[in-house]
Design a protein around this motif. Structure first.
Motif, PDB file in Angstrom:
ATOM      1  N   SER A   1       0.678  -1.168   0.023  1.00  0.00           N
ATOM      2  CA  SER A   1      -0.046  -0.011  -0.002  1.00  0.00           C
ATOM      3  C   SER A   1       0.996   1.256  -0.025  1.00  0.00           C
ATOM      4  O   SER A   1       2.015   1.345   0.667  1.00  0.00           O
ATOM      5  CB  SER A   1      -1.071   0.019   1.260  1.00  0.00           C
ATOM      6  N   ALA A   2       0.438   2.130  -0.717  1.00  0.00           N
ATOM      7  CA  ALA A   2       1.050   3.625  -0.771  1.00  0.00           C
ATOM      8  C   ALA A   2      -0.013   4.420  -1.498  1.00  0.00           C
ATOM      9  O   ALA A   2      -0.663   4.050  -2.298  1.00  0.00           O
ATOM     10  CB  ALA A   2       2.398   3.534  -1.585  1.00  0.00           C
ATOM     11  N   GLY A   3       0.197   5.773  -0.850  1.00  0.00           N
ATOM     12  CA  GLY A   3      -0.812   6.816  -1.461  1.00  0.00           C
ATOM     13  C   GLY A   3      -2.236   6.386  -1.584  1.00  0.00           C
ATOM     14  O   GLY A   3      -3.171   6.627  -2.470  1.00  0.00           O
TER      15      GLY A   3
ATOM     16  N   GLY B   1      -8.257   3.496  -1.230  1.00  0.00           N
ATOM     17  CA  GLY B   1      -8.492   3.247   0.280  1.00  0.00           C
ATOM     18  C   GLY B   1      -7.959   2.111   0.868  1.00  0.00           C
ATOM     19  O   GLY B   1      -8.406   1.749   2.111  1.00  0.00           O
ATOM     20  N   GLY B   2      -7.208   1.327   0.194  1.00  0.00           N
ATOM     21  CA  GLY B   2      -6.821   0.095   0.432  1.00  0.00           C
ATOM     22  C   GLY B   2      -5.496  -0.076   1.399  1.00  0.00           C
ATOM     23  O   GLY B   2      -4.552   0.710   0.962  1.00  0.00           O
ATOM     24  N   ARG B   3      -5.541  -0.982   2.212  1.00  0.00           N
ATOM     25  CA  ARG B   3      -4.007  -1.294   2.924  1.00  0.00           C
ATOM     26  C   ARG B   3      -4.377  -2.658   3.324  1.00  0.00           C
ATOM     27  O   ARG B   3      -5.236  -3.312   3.262  1.00  0.00           O
ATOM     28  CB  ARG B   3      -4.058  -0.225   4.265  1.00  0.00           C
ATOM     29  N   GLU B   4      -3.235  -3.334   3.979  1.00  0.00           N
ATOM     30  CA  GLU B   4      -3.040  -4.462   4.557  1.00  0.00           C
ATOM     31  C   GLU B   4      -3.583  -5.611   3.702  1.00  0.00           C
ATOM     32  O   GLU B   4      -4.083  -6.477   3.901  1.00  0.00           O
ATOM     33  CB  GLU B   4      -3.914  -4.595   5.728  1.00  0.00           C
ATOM     34  N   PRO B   5      -2.763  -5.717   2.291  1.00  0.00           N
ATOM     35  CA  PRO B   5      -3.133  -6.730   1.246  1.00  0.00           C
ATOM     36  C   PRO B   5      -2.766  -8.246   1.628  1.00  0.00           C
ATOM     37  O   PRO B   5      -1.620  -8.273   2.409  1.00  0.00           O
ATOM     38  CB  PRO B   5      -2.548  -6.097   0.005  1.00  0.00           C
ATOM     39  N   ALA B   6      -3.404  -8.829   0.695  1.00  0.00           N
ATOM     40  CA  ALA B   6      -2.868 -10.352   1.101  1.00  0.00           C
ATOM     41  C   ALA B   6      -3.242 -11.011  -0.433  1.00  0.00           C
ATOM     42  O   ALA B   6      -4.604 -11.024  -0.706  1.00  0.00           O
ATOM     43  CB  ALA B   6      -3.642 -10.975   2.113  1.00  0.00           C
ATOM     44  N   VAL B   7      -2.551 -11.892  -0.935  1.00  0.00           N
ATOM     45  CA  VAL B   7      -2.746 -12.452  -2.351  1.00  0.00           C
ATOM     46  C   VAL B   7      -3.171 -14.094  -1.899  1.00  0.00           C
ATOM     47  O   VAL B   7      -2.667 -14.678  -1.082  1.00  0.00           O
ATOM     48  CB  VAL B   7      -1.726 -12.475  -3.121  1.00  0.00           C
ATOM     49  N   SER B   8      -4.498 -14.349  -2.688  1.00  0.00           N
ATOM     50  CA  SER B   8      -4.907 -15.611  -2.353  1.00  0.00           C
ATOM     51  C   SER B   8      -3.767 -16.848  -2.771  1.00  0.00           C
ATOM     52  O   SER B   8      -2.812 -16.636  -3.555  1.00  0.00           O
ATOM     53  CB  SER B   8      -6.134 -15.837  -3.308  1.00  0.00           C
TER      54      SER B   8
ATOM     55  N   ALA C   1      -7.956  -4.454   3.309  1.00  0.00           N
ATOM     56  CA  ALA C   1      -8.898  -3.450   4.290  1.00  0.00           C
ATOM     57  C   ALA C   1      -8.900  -2.240   3.551  1.00  0.00           C
ATOM     58  O   ALA C   1      -8.043  -1.723   3.366  1.00  0.00           O
ATOM     59  CB  ALA C   1      -8.114  -3.493   5.667  1.00  0.00           C
ATOM     60  N   ARG C   2     -10.319  -1.827   3.357  1.00  0.00           N
ATOM     61  CA  ARG C   2     -10.389  -0.600   2.616  1.00  0.00           C
ATOM     62  C   ARG C   2     -11.149   0.536   3.972  1.00  0.00           C
ATOM     63  O   ARG C   2     -12.136   0.165   4.245  1.00  0.00           O
ATOM     64  CB  ARG C   2     -11.374  -0.613   1.508  1.00  0.00           C
ATOM     65  N   GLY C   3     -10.666   1.704   3.667  1.00  0.00           N
ATOM     66  CA  GLY C   3     -10.905   2.671   4.833  1.00  0.00           C
ATOM     67  C   GLY C   3     -12.205   3.414   4.161  1.00  0.00           C
ATOM     68  O   GLY C   3     -12.500   3.505   2.918  1.00  0.00           O
ATOM     69  N   ASN C   4     -13.186   3.733   5.192  1.00  0.00           N
ATOM     70  CA  ASN C   4     -14.424   4.389   4.714  1.00  0.00           C
ATOM     71  C   ASN C   4     -14.375   5.913   5.346  1.00  0.00           C
ATOM     72  O   ASN C   4     -13.563   6.445   5.822  1.00  0.00           O
ATOM     73  CB  ASN C   4     -15.743   3.848   5.378  1.00  0.00           C
ATOM     74  N   ALA C   5     -15.534   6.545   5.152  1.00  0.00           N
ATOM     75  CA  ALA C   5     -15.586   8.096   5.378  1.00  0.00           C
ATOM     76  C   ALA C   5     -15.325   8.424   6.856  1.00  0.00           C
ATOM     77  O   ALA C   5     -14.910   9.607   7.075  1.00  0.00           O
ATOM     78  CB  ALA C   5     -16.642   8.692   4.928  1.00  0.00           C
TER      79      ALA C   5
END
Length: 376
Positions: free
Chosen positions: A318-320, A341-348, A357-361
C-alpha cells in the motif's frame, strides 16, 4: 409499544443477507466497527480477519473471524479461544501455517487507547499543549501458535511474549519516580492508524515465524523460549516471508525529529506522578527486503504492508491510499485498479485474488476482494 420494539431480540448478522458479490471488487464485511488485517485460508476459499465485535459476545475489539471469499456468514475463527468467558482476549492478526495445520496469531494486552485521564484522576498537566500521540498504546503481545482445529488449553500452546518499548521508570530515589514514555514510530502508527506492526508470518518450512517487536524484526523457531533478531532491521515492522524462504519483506519506518516535554499528575496533596514524554516523527515508510539472517537488504519502494504473490515474483503493498504491485527485483511497478482506500493486502494461494482492508469516510475499515487475473 415503542419500548417493546426497541428491546426486541435481534438475531446475529449474517452477511448472506447482503446482495451476492458481482464483478470485482466486492465487499465482504459490513461491520459498523473496524475490520482489519485480512489473511487467506490455506485453501483460498475463505478470508480471515480481525473485527470489532461479533454476534452475542460482549463488545470487544480484535476478534478473529472468517468469511467465505464469495460472501456468506461470518463465524468465529479459533472459537474455543474466543468465548464470552474469555472476552478480554484481543486477537488483532492471524497467519495460517503453510500446510494449514496450525495458526499463528497475536494476542494483545496492556493497551492504552487514548490519553484521557489514564492513571490521573484530575488530568495531566504538561509543558506542551500538544500531547497527541504521547502515550505509547502498546504494552505487550503474545505470539501464539495453535492447532487449526483447536483443542486443549491456550496456555499449553507454544508462545513468545514481547514487551514493547515505550514505558520505563528512572529509579534515582526521587518521589514520585520519573516515568519515561517514548512513542517510537511503531507506537505512533498504532496510536493513529491501528497499524498491525506485530503481524506474524510463517517461513515456508512451517517451523519458524517472523514478527516485529516494533524496533526490529525477529525470527522465532516455534516452541523456543526466545526469538533471534535480524540484523539491520531497526524500525522494521509488518514482515512477510517469501514463498521460497529466501527473503522477508517488511515496512521500514524512517524516524524524523522528536519532541520531548514533561507532565505531572496533581492532587490535593501535591504531585503524585511525573512523566517525561518523547514523541518521534515518522518521516516515511518504505518497503524493504532482507535475508532472514540479515546478510543482504534491498530497498524497493515507498510504501508499507508488503504481501507476496504465491510464485514469489512480485510484492503487493500500500502507498498513496491505494495498492500497488512491484517485481521482486524492483521492476514493473503498477497500480492495482479498484483498490483506492486499500491497505493490508493479502494475495490468495492461487494468485487470482487480492483481499485488503478498505477505509471508509468515518475512519473504519471493511474487507474487500479484487481480482488479480483480470486486473479489475
Amino acid at each position: 409499544a415503542l419500548a417493546l420494539l426497541a428491546c426486541r431480540e435481534v438475531g446475529p448478522f449474517e452477511s448472506m443477507h447482503r446482495p451476492p458479490p458481482g464483478d470485482p471488487p466486492w465487499r465482504l464485511t459490513f461491520n459498523p466497527g473496524d475490520d482489519r488485517a485480512p489473511a487467506w485460508s490455506p485453501a483460498g476459499d475463505s478470508v480471515y480477519y480481525s473485527a470489532d465485535g461479533f454476534d452475542d459476545l460482549p463488545p470487544i475489539r480484535d476478534l478473529l473471524l472468517r468469511v467465505p471469499r464469495a460472501g456468506g456468514t461470518a463465524e468465529l475463527l479459533l472459537a474455543d479461544v474466543q468465548t464470552a468467558v474469555t472476552s478480554d482476549r484481543r486477537l488483532p492478526s492471524v497467519a495460517p501455517s503453510p500446510d494449514g495445520g496450525r495458526i499463528a496469531y497475536a494476542q494483545l494486552w496492556n493497551v492504552y487507547e487514548d490519553e484521557g485521564t489514564e492513571g490521573c484522576r484530575l488530568g495531566w498537566v504538561c509543558s506542551s499543549s500538544d500531547t497527541v500521540g504521547s502515550i505509547p498504546p502498546l504494552g505487550s503481545v503474545m505470539c501464539r501458535v495453535r492447532a487449526a482445529q483447536g483443542g486443549g488449553s491456550i496456555e499449553d500452546d507454544p508462545a513468545l511474549r514481547i514487551d514493547f518499548a515505550g514505558w520505563s521508570i528512572v529509579d534515582n530515589g526521587q518521589v514520585p519516580p520519573l516515568e519515561l514514555l517514548e512513542s517510537h514510530p511503531f507506537q505512533v502508527l498504532y496510536a493513529l492508524e491501528g497499524a498491525r506492526i506485530f503481524r506474524p508470518t510463517w517461513a515456508p518450512d512451517g517451523e519458524r515465524v517472523a514478527l516485529s517487536d516494533g524496533l526490529r524484526l525477529l525470527v522465532w523457531r516455534v516452541g523456543e523460549a526466545q526469538a533471534v533478531p535480524i540484523p539491520g532491521t531497526e524500525d522494521g515492522v509488518g514482515p512477510g516471508w517469501s514463498p521460497d524462504g529466501a527473503w522477508i519483506a517488511y515496512t521500514y519506518l524512517e524516524r524524523g525529529a522528536s519532541r520531548t516535554f514533561t507532565c505531572v499528575c496533581p492532587t490535593a496533596f501535591g504531585v503524585s506522578r511525573r512523566q517525561e514524554r518523547t514523541v518521534y516523527e515518522v518521516v516515511s515508510r518504505r518497503v524493504r527486503l532482507v535475508r532472514p539472517d540479515g546478510s543482504e537488504q534491498i530497498d524497493l519502494a515507498e510504501g508499507e504492508d508488503p504481501a507476496w504473490t504465491p510464485d514469489g515474483s512480485a510484492i503487493v503493498f500500500s502507498a498513496g491510499n491505494r495498492l500497488w504491485r512491484i517485481g521482486r527485483d524492483g521492476s514493473g511497478l503498477v497500480e492495482i485498479p479498484g483498490t483506492v482506500g486499500g491497505r493490508e493486502p493479502a494475495v490468495s494461494p492461487d494468485g487470482r485474488y487480492l483481499t485488503f482492508a478498505r477505509g471508509n469516510a468515518i475512519g473504519m475499515h471493511d474487507v474487500w476482494v479484487v481480482s488479480l487475473d483480470s486486473g479489475q
